[in-house]
Design a protein around this motif. Structure first.
Motif, PDB file in Angstrom:
ATOM      1  N   LYS A   7     -38.772 -10.229 -21.951  1.00 41.65           N
ATOM      2  CA  LYS A   7     -37.278 -10.392 -21.875  1.00 41.65           C
ATOM      3  C   LYS A   7     -36.796  -9.465 -20.944  1.00 41.65           C
ATOM      4  CE  LYS A   7     -36.925 -13.627 -25.764  1.00 41.65           C
ATOM      5  NZ  LYS A   7     -36.263 -13.939 -26.924  1.00 41.65           N
ATOM      6  N   PRO A   8     -35.692  -9.781 -20.078  1.00 42.93           N
ATOM      7  CA  PRO A   8     -35.100  -8.721 -19.244  1.00 42.93           C
ATOM      8  C   PRO A   8     -34.742  -7.544 -20.074  1.00 42.93           C
ATOM      9  CG  PRO A   8     -34.045 -10.783 -18.732  1.00 42.93           C
ATOM     10  CD  PRO A   8     -35.294 -10.997 -19.859  1.00 42.93           C
ATOM     11  N   HIS A   9     -33.996  -7.530 -21.344  1.00 35.37           N
ATOM     12  CA  HIS A   9     -33.643  -6.645 -22.162  1.00 35.37           C
ATOM     13  C   HIS A   9     -34.690  -5.576 -22.693  1.00 35.37           C
ATOM     14  CE1 HIS A   9     -33.946  -9.684 -25.392  1.00 35.37           C
ATOM     15  NE2 HIS A   9     -34.133  -8.516 -26.096  1.00 35.37           N
ATOM     16  N   GLN A  10     -35.756  -6.242 -22.673  1.00 34.15           N
ATOM     17  CA  GLN A  10     -37.081  -5.544 -23.232  1.00 34.15           C
ATOM     18  C   GLN A  10     -37.854  -4.659 -22.123  1.00 34.15           C
ATOM     19  OE1 GLN A  10     -38.969  -9.055 -24.848  1.00 34.15           O
ATOM     20  NE2 GLN A  10     -38.497  -8.273 -26.798  1.00 34.15           N
ATOM     21  N   LYS A  11     -37.295  -4.912 -20.878  1.00 37.31           N
ATOM     22  CA  LYS A  11     -38.232  -4.089 -19.776  1.00 37.31           C
ATOM     23  C   LYS A  11     -37.661  -2.513 -19.661  1.00 37.31           C
ATOM     24  CE  LYS A  11     -38.929  -8.379 -17.263  1.00 37.31           C
ATOM     25  NZ  LYS A  11     -38.822  -9.070 -15.997  1.00 37.31           N
ATOM     26  N   GLU A  12     -38.611  -1.740 -19.223  1.00 35.72           N
ATOM     27  CA  GLU A  12     -38.355  -0.352 -18.920  1.00 35.72           C
ATOM     28  C   GLU A  12     -38.554  -0.051 -17.531  1.00 35.72           C
ATOM     29  OE1 GLU A  12     -40.694   1.768 -21.689  1.00 35.72           O
ATOM     30  OE2 GLU A  12     -39.672   1.251 -23.512  1.00 35.72           O
ATOM     31  N   LEU A  13     -37.842   1.133 -17.272  1.00 35.41           N
ATOM     32  CA  LEU A  13     -38.252   1.739 -15.891  1.00 35.41           C
ATOM     33  C   LEU A  13     -38.130   3.125 -16.165  1.00 35.41           C
ATOM     34  CD1 LEU A  13     -38.030   1.250 -12.675  1.00 35.41           C
ATOM     35  CD2 LEU A  13     -35.829   1.385 -12.809  1.00 35.41           C
ATOM     36  N   PHE A  14     -39.391   3.752 -15.695  1.00 33.88           N
ATOM     37  CA  PHE A  14     -39.396   5.317 -15.570  1.00 33.88           C
ATOM     38  C   PHE A  14     -39.332   5.672 -17.367  1.00 33.88           C
ATOM     39  CE2 PHE A  14     -37.418   4.881 -11.460  1.00 33.88           C
ATOM     40  CZ  PHE A  14     -38.384   5.301 -10.817  1.00 33.88           C
ATOM     41  N   GLY A  15     -39.887   4.834 -18.286  1.00 32.00           N
ATOM     42  CA  GLY A  15     -39.734   5.210 -19.441  1.00 32.00           C
ATOM     43  C   GLY A  15     -38.560   4.732 -20.180  1.00 32.00           C
ATOM     44  N   GLN A  16     -37.493   4.215 -19.683  1.00 32.55           N
ATOM     45  CA  GLN A  16     -36.213   3.874 -20.339  1.00 32.55           C
ATOM     46  C   GLN A  16     -35.765   2.527 -20.115  1.00 32.55           C
ATOM     47  OE1 GLN A  16     -34.437   6.274 -22.004  1.00 32.55           O
ATOM     48  NE2 GLN A  16     -35.548   8.253 -21.417  1.00 32.55           N
ATOM     49  N   PRO A  17     -35.165   2.081 -21.089  1.00 30.36           N
ATOM     50  CA  PRO A  17     -34.511   0.576 -20.941  1.00 30.36           C
ATOM     51  C   PRO A  17     -33.999   0.405 -19.526  1.00 30.36           C
ATOM     52  CG  PRO A  17     -34.149   1.449 -23.126  1.00 30.36           C
ATOM     53  CD  PRO A  17     -34.675   2.639 -22.408  1.00 30.36           C
ATOM     54  N   ILE A  18     -34.155  -0.930 -18.804  1.00 28.47           N
ATOM     55  CA  ILE A  18     -33.288  -1.093 -17.810  1.00 28.47           C
ATOM     56  C   ILE A  18     -31.938  -1.066 -17.897  1.00 28.47           C
ATOM     57  CG2 ILE A  18     -32.874  -2.708 -15.973  1.00 28.47           C
ATOM     58  CD1 ILE A  18     -36.117  -3.299 -15.747  1.00 28.47           C
ATOM     59  N   GLY A  19     -31.416  -1.339 -18.988  1.00 25.94           N
ATOM     60  CA  GLY A  19     -29.990  -1.412 -19.377  1.00 25.94           C
ATOM     61  C   GLY A  19     -29.403  -0.120 -19.345  1.00 25.94           C
ATOM     62  N   LEU A  20     -30.258   1.008 -19.654  1.00 25.38           N
ATOM     63  CA  LEU A  20     -29.502   2.483 -19.196  1.00 25.38           C
ATOM     64  C   LEU A  20     -29.091   2.514 -17.866  1.00 25.38           C
ATOM     65  CD1 LEU A  20     -29.201   5.281 -20.212  1.00 25.38           C
ATOM     66  CD2 LEU A  20     -31.505   5.825 -19.575  1.00 25.38           C
ATOM     67  N   TYR A  21     -29.808   2.143 -16.949  1.00 25.74           N
ATOM     68  CA  TYR A  21     -29.441   2.104 -15.623  1.00 25.74           C
ATOM     69  C   TYR A  21     -28.460   1.464 -15.349  1.00 25.74           C
ATOM     70  CZ  TYR A  21     -33.787   4.550 -15.796  1.00 25.74           C
ATOM     71  OH  TYR A  21     -34.963   5.257 -16.032  1.00 25.74           O
ATOM     72  N   ILE A  22     -28.048  -0.062 -15.717  1.00 27.76           N
ATOM     73  CA  ILE A  22     -26.824  -0.841 -15.524  1.00 27.76           C
ATOM     74  C   ILE A  22     -25.631   0.108 -16.180  1.00 27.76           C
ATOM     75  CG2 ILE A  22     -25.645  -2.771 -16.343  1.00 27.76           C
ATOM     76  CD1 ILE A  22     -28.126  -3.229 -14.473  1.00 27.76           C
ATOM     77  N   LEU A  23     -25.821   0.645 -17.140  1.00 31.87           N
ATOM     78  CA  LEU A  23     -24.641   1.430 -18.022  1.00 31.87           C
ATOM     79  C   LEU A  23     -24.634   2.812 -16.821  1.00 31.87           C
ATOM     80  CD1 LEU A  23     -25.573   1.197 -21.594  1.00 31.87           C
ATOM     81  CD2 LEU A  23     -24.001  -0.216 -20.060  1.00 31.87           C
ATOM     82  N   PHE A  24     -25.645   3.192 -16.420  1.00 31.31           N
ATOM     83  CA  PHE A  24     -25.476   4.258 -15.654  1.00 31.31           C
ATOM     84  C   PHE A  24     -24.720   4.113 -14.417  1.00 31.31           C
ATOM     85  CE2 PHE A  24     -27.289   6.529 -11.793  1.00 31.31           C
ATOM     86  CZ  PHE A  24     -27.440   7.865 -12.200  1.00 31.31           C
ATOM     87  N   LEU A  25     -25.039   3.136 -13.957  1.00 29.27           N
ATOM     88  CA  LEU A  25     -24.115   2.874 -12.455  1.00 29.27           C
ATOM     89  C   LEU A  25     -22.713   2.577 -12.633  1.00 29.27           C
ATOM     90  CD1 LEU A  25     -26.992   0.695 -10.594  1.00 29.27           C
ATOM     91  CD2 LEU A  25     -26.232   2.998  -9.886  1.00 29.27           C
ATOM     92  N   THR A  26     -22.556   1.704 -13.955  1.00 21.48           N
ATOM     93  CA  THR A  26     -21.172   1.337 -14.295  1.00 21.48           C
ATOM     94  C   THR A  26     -20.543   2.811 -14.230  1.00 21.48           C
ATOM     95  OG1 THR A  26     -21.836  -0.612 -15.306  1.00 21.48           O
ATOM     96  CG2 THR A  26     -19.818   0.112 -15.771  1.00 21.48           C
ATOM     97  N   GLU A  27     -21.060   3.489 -15.263  1.00 21.90           N
ATOM     98  CA  GLU A  27     -20.347   4.688 -15.457  1.00 21.90           C
ATOM     99  C   GLU A  27     -20.153   5.798 -14.494  1.00 21.90           C
ATOM    100  OE1 GLU A  27     -18.643   7.681 -18.632  1.00 21.90           O
ATOM    101  OE2 GLU A  27     -18.631   5.504 -17.863  1.00 21.90           O
ATOM    102  N   MET A  28     -21.041   5.391 -13.327  1.00 23.79           N
ATOM    103  CA  MET A  28     -21.006   6.407 -12.280  1.00 23.79           C
ATOM    104  C   MET A  28     -19.681   6.002 -11.332  1.00 23.79           C
ATOM    105  SD  MET A  28     -23.769   6.917  -8.921  1.00 23.79           S
ATOM    106  CE  MET A  28     -23.120   5.193  -8.244  1.00 23.79           C
ATOM    107  N   TRP A  29     -19.505   4.811 -11.011  1.00 25.80           N
ATOM    108  CA  TRP A  29     -18.490   4.413 -10.352  1.00 25.80           C
ATOM    109  C   TRP A  29     -17.190   4.462 -10.983  1.00 25.80           C
ATOM    110  CZ3 TRP A  29     -19.506   4.730  -5.679  1.00 25.80           C
ATOM    111  CH2 TRP A  29     -20.872   4.334  -5.269  1.00 25.80           C
ATOM    112  N   GLU A  30     -16.941   4.381 -12.252  1.00 25.85           N
ATOM    113  CA  GLU A  30     -15.765   4.781 -13.089  1.00 25.85           C
ATOM    114  C   GLU A  30     -15.466   6.232 -12.951  1.00 25.85           C
ATOM    115  OE1 GLU A  30     -13.506   6.024 -16.238  1.00 25.85           O
ATOM    116  OE2 GLU A  30     -15.734   6.350 -16.257  1.00 25.85           O
TER     117      GLU A  30
END
Length: 521
Positions: A7-30
């Motif tokens: 499922k989408p929330h179970q997928k990983e990218l570079f060994g980390q959950p993809i959700g991390l990168y969504i939060l990464f980008l949100t926090e980056m712009w904030e």
């Protein structure tokens, strides 16, 4: 289970959950919006109302500007406590981040207006928005990982890169925008990028389905009732006595100082009472000890940020008035020096995190408490270069910007040893049901450090920059050394909360290879 059936929330990218990168980008712009605003604030307030190419400022004195800067940066983080409570009790972390992002967009939009009411209203909305977003998005990052997962610290370091990428972009771009189009164009740019962060967060919801949700089951052991905790205060003589003492101190502070401090002390009294009752209600000594060491670690947080946040206040003003900023015939805008910290973090974040991970896997001292204490010392030594800068200014009437570069370098290495580590430390030690609240308390401690920074910066008008920089150097090194001396008893209070991370790493990597080969080493 194959990658195609995940499922989408179970997928990983570079060994980390993809959700991390969504939060990464949100926090980056904030953080782009926040640090862009932070870099401009003191300079805007101290700019004269006429005769400046960047447009009219407020014409305040340095002392007045640093006082408001301290209140603003403190309240931005102190509001994380009610922000965490709202998430825990009413709407969940995920919705709290969404509402916070919307309020931030409104706040930065109001700051585009030139009226003084818009200035105060915009700051107020930014304070409310960050209070909802900041603690809850960090708690969501921790929720992406299972207990004992060694990837957690590295995940927080990646998340921290997002924070500082936003800061870097803001301090590089906003200064140029202000130089070309004026102060309020800079405020407007901060609002535009916050809208980008909001859009990213909404689009990425499918990767965050499993974190940040509100649990409303009355039988859930994680259900919280702050009202009941306060009610039990009257049946707890020790906690009630301390609360009365704090209330009397708050009343005295209101009388001797100003009403703002009185309200602050009352708020802190309410939080201190709540924390005492939470400690009393914890059902095992292990949880109580971990809770206590977590609160003690917040002392380091306050001291660290009280020194570090001179960057946006006293050091910012020092750069504007006392530093030679010419490079190849071009005068570097003062705001752009704020990008040094963020740039150094992006360069060194993974290096520092990797260094600590290797030490940990080799069985060497790499506890969070040790990292945090060492971070205070390293950051403190950054002020040695500001001492040199102040000495040069006294002799020559200006100082080299090289001192600033070296100071920000040491401040950055120190920050990397304490800030992402503290975020991860909270998610390891805090009781699960109070995770958002304790993240809010952490950011409130950060806010108190910001207020301390403003007070210390104000005193420079009386004692001079040299005395202030030297005092910060000595104090931070002494405090960091004291916590290192107390390391063994403090670690015992954690009851091995971090001891199983190496074993978990071995267990997790036996069955599969992480997507990023570097994380398998």
């Amino acid at each position: 289970m194959s990658a195609t059936t995940l499922k989408p929330h179970q997928k990983e990218l570079f060994g980390q959950p993809i959700g991390l990168y969504i939060l990464f980008l949100t926090e980056m712009w904030e953080r782009f919006s926040y640090y862009g605003m932070r870099a401009l604030l003191v300079l805007y307030m101290t700019t004269q109302t006429i005769g400046d190419d960047r447009g009219p400022g407020l014409g305040w004195t340095n002392q007045e500007a640093l006082a408001l800067y301290g209140w603003y940066t403190m309240l931005v983080y102190v509001m994380s406590i009610p922000g965490g409570m709202i998430a825990d009790k009413l709407i969940g972390q995920k919705k709290a981040v969404l509402v916070g992002a919307i309020v931030l967009c409104l706040g930065h939009g109001v700051l585009v207006l030139t009226d003084i009411w818009a200035f105060y209203t915009g700051l107020g909305l930014v304070i409310l928005g960050v209070g909802l977003l900041k603690p809850n998005i960090s708690t969501m990052v921790g929720g992406l990982y299972r207990e004992g997962d060694i990837r957690r610290d590295k995940g927080f370091s990646i998340f921290y890169i997002g924070i500082n990428l936003g800061s870097l972009l803001a301090t590089l771009i906003v200064g140029l925008v202000v130089k070309e189009w004026g102060w309020h164009a800079g405020f407007g740019l901060a609002g535009i990028v916050m809208v980008l962060g909001l859009i990213n967060y909404i689009i990425g919801q499918k990767y965050l389905i499993h974190v940040g949700n509100l649990t409303k089951d009355k039988d859930d052991p994680n259900e919280i009732s702050y009202g009941k905790l306060y009610g039990k205060l009257f049946k707890s003589p020790v906690q009630l006595s301390f609360t009365v003492i704090l209330l009397l101190a708050s009343a005295y502070g209101w009388y001797k100082l100003e009403w703002g401090y009185g309200l602050l002390f009352l708020f802190l009294t309410a939080i201190a009472s709540l924390l005492m009752m939470i400690y009393r209600e914890l059902d095992s000594q292990v949880y109580k000890d971990r809770f206590m060491v977590l609160l003690l670690s917040f002392i380091m947080v306050i001291i660290f940020w009280g020194a570090f946040e001179q960057a946006g206040g006293l050091m910012n003003l020092y750069t504007e008035t006392n530093t030679r900023r010419m490079l190849l015939g071009w005068e570097i805008p003062t705001v752009m020096f704020q990008s040094l910290n963020a740039g150094f973090i992006i360069i060194f974040a993974t290096i520092v995190a990797g260094y600590w991970a290797k030490r940990q896997l080799k069985g060497k001292e790499a506890s969070s408490l040790f990292k945090m204490a060492l971070g205070i010392i390293i950051m403190g030594f950054g002020f040695l270069f500001m001492v040199f800068a102040a000495m040069e200014f006294e002799n020559d009437g200006s100082s080299s910007m090289l001192w600033l570069v070296l100071a920000y370098l040491f401040h950055t290495i120190g920050e990397l040893c304490i800030s992402p580590v503290a975020l991860s430390f909270i998610t390891k030690l805090a009781p699960v049901k109070y995770a958002s609240l304790m993240m809010g308390v952490y950011f409130a401690a950060t806010g108190l450090g910001n207020k301390v920074a403003g007070i210390v910066g104000e005193s420079a008008s009386e004692f001079g920059e040299y005395a202030i920089f030297l005092g910060i150097l000595v104090f931070t090194v002494v405090i960091g050394a004291l916590f290192i001396m107390l390391l063994k008893p403090l670690k015992r209070l954690t009851h091995g909360a971090e001891d199983n991370e190496r074993e978990m790493h071995n267990d997790e990597t036996e069955g599969f290879e992480l997507a990023d080969p570097k994380l398998n080493n």
